[in-house]
Design a protein around this motif. Structure first.
Motif, PDB file in Angstrom:
ATOM      1  N   ARG A  65       0.843  -1.199   0.000  1.00 14.82           N
ATOM      2  CA  ARG A  65       0.000   0.000   0.000  1.00 14.82           C
ATOM      3  C   ARG A  65       0.879   1.251   0.000  1.00 14.82           C
ATOM      4  O   ARG A  65       0.621   2.208  -0.733  1.00 14.82           O
ATOM      5  N   GLY A  66       1.941   1.240   0.794  1.00 15.49           N
ATOM      6  CA  GLY A  66       2.869   2.372   0.822  1.00 15.49           C
ATOM      7  C   GLY A  66       3.565   2.582  -0.509  1.00 15.49           C
ATOM      8  O   GLY A  66       3.712   3.719  -0.971  1.00 15.49           O
ATOM      9  N   VAL A  67       3.977   1.510  -1.143  1.00 13.82           N
ATOM     10  CA  VAL A  67       4.633   1.610  -2.458  1.00 13.82           C
ATOM     11  C   VAL A  67       3.680   2.195  -3.487  1.00 13.82           C
ATOM     12  O   VAL A  67       4.032   3.115  -4.227  1.00 13.82           O
ATOM     13  N   THR A  68       2.455   1.682  -3.550  1.00 11.27           N
ATOM     14  CA  THR A  68       1.518   2.173  -4.560  1.00 11.27           C
ATOM     15  C   THR A  68       1.119   3.625  -4.315  1.00 11.27           C
ATOM     16  O   THR A  68       0.956   4.393  -5.262  1.00 11.27           O
ATOM     17  N   GLU A  69       0.992   4.010  -3.052  1.00 14.29           N
ATOM     18  CA  GLU A  69       0.683   5.415  -2.755  1.00 14.29           C
ATOM     19  C   GLU A  69       1.832   6.322  -3.183  1.00 14.29           C
ATOM     20  O   GLU A  69       1.614   7.394  -3.749  1.00 14.29           O
ATOM     21  N   ALA A  70       3.054   5.902  -2.937  1.00  5.85           N
ATOM     22  CA  ALA A  70       4.218   6.703  -3.323  1.00  5.85           C
ATOM     23  C   ALA A  70       4.305   6.838  -4.844  1.00  5.85           C
ATOM     24  O   ALA A  70       4.571   7.923  -5.358  1.00  5.85           O
ATOM     25  N   VAL A  71       4.055   5.749  -5.563  1.00 12.27           N
ATOM     26  CA  VAL A  71       4.136   5.777  -7.025  1.00 12.27           C
ATOM     27  C   VAL A  71       3.058   6.685  -7.606  1.00 12.27           C
ATOM     28  O   VAL A  71       3.281   7.369  -8.603  1.00 12.27           O
ATOM     29  N   ARG A  72       1.895   6.712  -6.994  1.00 12.30           N
ATOM     30  CA  ARG A  72       0.824   7.600  -7.475  1.00 12.30           C
ATOM     31  C   ARG A  72       1.194   9.068  -7.319  1.00 12.30           C
ATOM     32  O   ARG A  72       0.725   9.914  -8.065  1.00 12.30           O
ATOM     33  N   GLU A  73       2.027   9.369  -6.335  1.00 17.16           N
ATOM     34  CA  GLU A  73       2.387  10.762  -6.057  1.00 17.16           C
ATOM     35  C   GLU A  73       3.525  11.285  -6.917  1.00 17.16           C
ATOM     36  O   GLU A  73       3.767  12.485  -6.946  1.00 17.16           O
ATOM     37  N   ILE A  74       4.245  10.406  -7.601  1.00 17.67           N
ATOM     38  CA  ILE A  74       5.326  10.858  -8.473  1.00 17.67           C
ATOM     39  C   ILE A  74       4.936  10.573  -9.914  1.00 17.67           C
ATOM     40  O   ILE A  74       4.317   9.561 -10.210  1.00 17.67           O
ATOM     41  N   SER A  75       5.277  11.466 -10.798  1.00 19.51           N
ATOM     42  CA  SER A  75       4.836  11.310 -12.186  1.00 19.51           C
ATOM     43  C   SER A  75       5.661  10.295 -12.966  1.00 19.51           C
ATOM     44  O   SER A  75       5.219   9.807 -13.992  1.00 19.51           O
ATOM     45  N   CYS A  76       6.830   9.981 -12.518  1.00 22.12           N
ATOM     46  CA  CYS A  76       7.714   9.070 -13.263  1.00 22.12           C
ATOM     47  C   CYS A  76       7.977   7.800 -12.458  1.00 22.12           C
ATOM     48  O   CYS A  76       9.125   7.420 -12.239  1.00 22.12           O
ATOM     49  N   GLY A  77       6.931   7.145 -12.007  1.00 19.07           N
ATOM     50  CA  GLY A  77       7.097   5.963 -11.177  1.00 19.07           C
ATOM     51  C   GLY A  77       6.424   4.740 -11.755  1.00 19.07           C
ATOM     52  O   GLY A  77       5.455   4.828 -12.491  1.00 19.07           O
ATOM     53  N   ARG A  78       6.972   3.585 -11.422  1.00 19.01           N
ATOM     54  CA  ARG A  78       6.425   2.298 -11.851  1.00 19.01           C
ATOM     55  C   ARG A  78       6.658   1.315 -10.711  1.00 19.01           C
ATOM     56  O   ARG A  78       7.738   1.271 -10.140  1.00 19.01           O
ATOM     57  N   ALA A  79       5.633   0.541 -10.376  1.00 18.77           N
ATOM     58  CA  ALA A  79       5.763  -0.446  -9.302  1.00 18.77           C
ATOM     59  C   ALA A  79       5.286  -1.803  -9.797  1.00 18.77           C
ATOM     60  O   ALA A  79       4.292  -1.899 -10.503  1.00 18.77           O
ATOM     61  N   GLU A  80       6.014  -2.838  -9.420  1.00 18.19           N
ATOM     62  CA  GLU A  80       5.643  -4.204  -9.752  1.00 18.19           C
ATOM     63  C   GLU A  80       5.636  -5.023  -8.480  1.00 18.19           C
ATOM     64  O   GLU A  80       6.489  -4.843  -7.610  1.00 18.19           O
ATOM     65  N   LEU A  81       4.673  -5.916  -8.390  1.00 13.85           N
ATOM     66  CA  LEU A  81       4.512  -6.787  -7.232  1.00 13.85           C
ATOM     67  C   LEU A  81       4.866  -8.211  -7.634  1.00 13.85           C
ATOM     68  O   LEU A  81       4.351  -8.724  -8.627  1.00 13.85           O
ATOM     69  N   ALA A  82       5.735  -8.839  -6.880  1.00 12.68           N
ATOM     70  CA  ALA A  82       6.097 -10.237  -7.101  1.00 12.68           C
ATOM     71  C   ALA A  82       5.625 -11.044  -5.903  1.00 12.68           C
ATOM     72  O   ALA A  82       5.916 -10.690  -4.758  1.00 12.68           O
ATOM     73  N   LEU A  83       4.897 -12.102  -6.170  1.00 10.49           N
ATOM     74  CA  LEU A  83       4.342 -12.944  -5.112  1.00 10.49           C
ATOM     75  C   LEU A  83       4.893 -14.365  -5.262  1.00 10.49           C
ATOM     76  O   LEU A  83       4.363 -15.160  -6.035  1.00 10.49           O
ATOM     77  N   PRO A  84       5.964 -14.695  -4.547  1.00 14.71           N
ATOM     78  CA  PRO A  84       6.537 -16.035  -4.651  1.00 14.71           C
ATOM     79  C   PRO A  84       5.614 -17.078  -4.041  1.00 14.71           C
ATOM     80  O   PRO A  84       4.871 -16.791  -3.106  1.00 14.71           O
ATOM     81  N   GLY A  85       5.661 -18.268  -4.588  1.00 11.19           N
ATOM     82  CA  GLY A  85       4.847 -19.349  -4.075  1.00 11.19           C
ATOM     83  C   GLY A  85       5.542 -20.154  -2.997  1.00 11.19           C
ATOM     84  O   GLY A  85       4.907 -20.799  -2.175  1.00 11.19           O
ATOM     85  N   ARG A  86       6.866 -20.089  -3.003  1.00 11.66           N
ATOM     86  CA  ARG A  86       7.644 -20.827  -1.987  1.00 11.66           C
ATOM     87  C   ARG A  86       8.939 -20.065  -1.727  1.00 11.66           C
ATOM     88  O   ARG A  86       9.409 -19.314  -2.586  1.00 11.66           O
ATOM     89  N   PRO A  87       9.522 -20.247  -0.560  1.00 11.06           N
ATOM     90  CA  PRO A  87      10.747 -19.509  -0.216  1.00 11.06           C
ATOM     91  C   PRO A  87      11.877 -19.697  -1.216  1.00 11.06           C
ATOM     92  O   PRO A  87      12.668 -18.786  -1.437  1.00 11.06           O
ATOM     93  N   SER A  88      11.945 -20.856  -1.868  1.00 17.77           N
ATOM     94  CA  SER A  88      13.021 -21.105  -2.829  1.00 17.77           C
ATOM     95  C   SER A  88      12.932 -20.180  -4.050  1.00 17.77           C
ATOM     96  O   SER A  88      13.888 -20.067  -4.805  1.00 17.77           O
ATOM     97  N   GLU A  89      11.819 -19.490  -4.248  1.00 19.80           N
ATOM     98  CA  GLU A  89      11.646 -18.593  -5.390  1.00 19.80           C
ATOM     99  C   GLU A  89      12.116 -17.165  -5.116  1.00 19.80           C
ATOM    100  O   GLU A  89      12.188 -16.357  -6.032  1.00 19.80           O
ATOM    101  N   TYR A  90      12.420 -16.826  -3.866  1.00 24.67           N
ATOM    102  CA  TYR A  90      12.791 -15.451  -3.528  1.00 24.67           C
ATOM    103  C   TYR A  90      13.988 -14.956  -4.333  1.00 24.67           C
ATOM    104  O   TYR A  90      13.961 -13.878  -4.902  1.00 24.67           O
ATOM    105  N   ARG A  91      15.048 -15.729  -4.355  1.00 26.22           N
ATOM    106  CA  ARG A  91      16.264 -15.295  -5.048  1.00 26.22           C
ATOM    107  C   ARG A  91      15.988 -15.022  -6.526  1.00 26.22           C
ATOM    108  O   ARG A  91      16.384 -13.989  -7.061  1.00 26.22           O
TER     109      ARG A  91
END
Length: 88
Positions: A51-77
């Motif tokens: 929520r904080g990331v998306t609010e910050a991106v909305r406030e700046i004109s040159c911002g882009r945010a992507e969300l990554a949702l891993p399914g298991r801890p081995s996917e983090y890296r």
């Protein structure tokens, strides 16, 4: 940006949240990739962080945010490495 990572279950998901695209007046686009816990946005910590990331991106004109949702801890890296040039 602060990256919070916690251990959890399995299954892989990724989401892209639309954000403003760079305009000609933008010398540089601020890009943020948020790698959540395997609980995804069901985790109150990750939900608040995203929520904080998306609010910050909305406030700046040159911002882009992507969300990554891993399914298991081995996917983090792999997910962290999938966003070269992004602030994590």
């Amino acid at each position: 940006m602060l990256l919070l990572v916690q251990a959890g279950a399995s299954g892989s998901r990724q989401a892209l949240v639309p954000s403003p695209t760079a305009t000609p007046r933008c010398a540089q686009t601020f890009r943020v990739a948020f790698v959540a816990d395997v609980a995804g946005l069901g985790s109150s910590v990750d939900a608040a962080g995203w929520r904080g990331v998306t609010e910050a991106v909305r406030e700046i004109s040159c911002g882009r945010a992507e969300l990554a949702l891993p399914g298991r801890p081995s996917e983090y890296r792999r997910m962290l490495q999938a966003y070269p040039g992004y602030d994590l």
